[in-house]
Design a protein around this motif. Structure first.
Motif, mmCIF file in Angstrom:
data_model
loop_
_atom_site.group_PDB
_atom_site.id
_atom_site.type_symbol
_atom_site.label_atom_id
_atom_site.label_comp_id
_atom_site.label_asym_id
_atom_site.label_seq_id
_atom_site.Cartn_x
_atom_site.Cartn_y
_atom_site.Cartn_z
ATOM 1 N N GLN A 264 0.848 -1.180 0.000
ATOM 2 C CA GLN A 264 0.000 0.000 0.000
ATOM 3 C C GLN A 264 0.894 1.244 0.000
ATOM 4 O O GLN A 264 1.775 1.390 0.834
ATOM 5 N N VAL A 265 0.648 2.130 -0.949
ATOM 6 C CA VAL A 265 1.446 3.340 -1.063
ATOM 7 C C VAL A 265 0.948 4.389 -0.073
ATOM 8 O O VAL A 265 -0.260 4.619 0.045
ATOM 9 N N GLN A 266 1.883 5.008 0.620
ATOM 10 C CA GLN A 266 1.539 6.094 1.543
ATOM 11 C C GLN A 266 2.412 7.305 1.262
ATOM 12 O O GLN A 266 3.613 7.167 1.026
ATOM 13 N N LEU A 267 1.794 8.485 1.319
ATOM 14 C CA LEU A 267 2.513 9.739 1.171
ATOM 15 C C LEU A 267 2.377 10.490 2.489
ATOM 16 O O LEU A 267 1.263 10.668 2.985
ATOM 17 N N VAL A 268 3.500 10.924 3.037
ATOM 18 C CA VAL A 268 3.494 11.587 4.331
ATOM 19 C C VAL A 268 4.205 12.923 4.217
ATOM 20 O O VAL A 268 5.416 12.969 3.964
ATOM 21 N N GLU A 269 3.451 14.005 4.435
ATOM 22 C CA GLU A 269 4.014 15.344 4.366
ATOM 23 C C GLU A 269 4.579 15.766 5.721
ATOM 24 O O GLU A 269 4.097 15.320 6.773
ATOM 25 N N SER A 270 5.566 16.644 5.673
ATOM 26 C CA SER A 270 6.118 17.237 6.889
ATOM 27 C C SER A 270 6.739 18.580 6.538
ATOM 28 O O SER A 270 6.900 18.909 5.356
ATOM 29 N N GLY A 271 7.072 19.344 7.559
ATOM 30 C CA GLY A 271 7.767 20.606 7.337
ATOM 31 C C GLY A 271 6.911 21.849 7.450
ATOM 32 O O GLY A 271 7.421 22.968 7.366
ATOM 33 N N GLY A 272 5.611 21.666 7.624
ATOM 34 C CA GLY A 272 4.763 22.839 7.788
ATOM 35 C C GLY A 272 5.012 23.531 9.117
ATOM 36 O O GLY A 272 5.734 23.031 9.977
ATOM 37 N N GLY A 273 4.416 24.703 9.268
ATOM 38 C CA GLY A 273 4.569 25.451 10.498
ATOM 39 C C GLY A 273 4.098 26.870 10.338
ATOM 40 O O GLY A 273 3.424 27.200 9.365
ATOM 41 N N SER A 274 4.452 27.684 11.310
ATOM 42 C CA SER A 274 4.083 29.095 11.295
ATOM 43 C C SER A 274 5.311 29.935 11.025
ATOM 44 O O SER A 274 6.369 29.700 11.600
ATOM 45 N N VAL A 275 5.148 30.931 10.169
ATOM 46 C CA VAL A 275 6.266 31.777 9.784
ATOM 47 C C VAL A 275 5.735 33.175 9.496
ATOM 48 O O VAL A 275 4.557 33.336 9.132
ATOM 49 N N GLN A 276 6.584 34.157 9.641
ATOM 50 C CA GLN A 276 6.187 35.525 9.305
ATOM 51 C C GLN A 276 6.320 35.766 7.806
ATOM 52 O O GLN A 276 7.096 35.087 7.122
ATOM 53 N N ALA A 277 5.568 36.716 7.337
ATOM 54 C CA ALA A 277 5.636 37.087 5.927
ATOM 55 C C ALA A 277 7.072 37.410 5.541
ATOM 56 O O ALA A 277 7.806 38.056 6.298
ATOM 57 N N GLY A 278 7.468 36.920 4.371
ATOM 58 C CA GLY A 278 8.833 37.103 3.913
ATOM 59 C C GLY A 278 9.746 35.941 4.251
ATOM 60 O O GLY A 278 10.864 35.859 3.728
ATOM 61 N N GLY A 279 9.277 35.066 5.128
ATOM 62 C CA GLY A 279 10.083 33.937 5.548
ATOM 63 C C GLY A 279 10.024 32.770 4.580
ATOM 64 O O GLY A 279 9.412 32.853 3.506
#
Length: 124
Positions: A1-16
């Motif tokens: 079974q194929v699984q795709l797992v995202e990571s790396g999101g978060g909160s950042v200020q504009a311009g970041g």
């Protein structure tokens, strides 16, 4: 079974900047086409970027020049480097893939494997 797992999101200020990752598990063959999509509350899903196995890329107009899609086939991982982030980039970001048949654009109807998403929030 194929699984795709995202990571790396978060909160950042504009311009970041942020870099999203999408790890693919469960099958040895590489997707012909992989893409990033996003959806903000109350809005339709939007195609962000796509890349095929030849390294050809395409981008949505709203992210051209700021985002870069790439993949590391040895690691079975897709990336999205996001620079000069704006509050309007705030959304849940999803990766997706398909094995073949259609041209590799985010408008393709053949994306049939999807991750669960990672949240990106950009404050002004």
């Amino acid at each position: 079974q194929v699984q795709l797992v995202e990571s790396g999101g978060g909160s950042v200020q504009a311009g970041g900047s942020l870099r999203l990752s999408c790890a693919v598990y469960g099958y040895s063959a590489s997707f012909y086409c992989m893409g990033w999509f996003r959806q903000a509350p109350g809005k339709e899903r939007e195609g962000v970027a796509a890349v095929d196995t030849d390294g050809n890329t395409s981008y949505g107009d709203s992210v051209k020049g700021r985002f870069t899609i790439s993949e590391d086939n040895a690691k079975n991982t897709l990336y999205l480097q996001m620079n000069s982030l704006k509050p309007e980039d705030t959304a849940m970001y999803y990766c997706a893939g398909f094995y073949g048949g259609d041209a590799c654009y985010t408008s393709s109807q053949q994306f049939d494997y999807w991750g669960r998403g990672t949240q990106v929030t950009v404050s002004s």
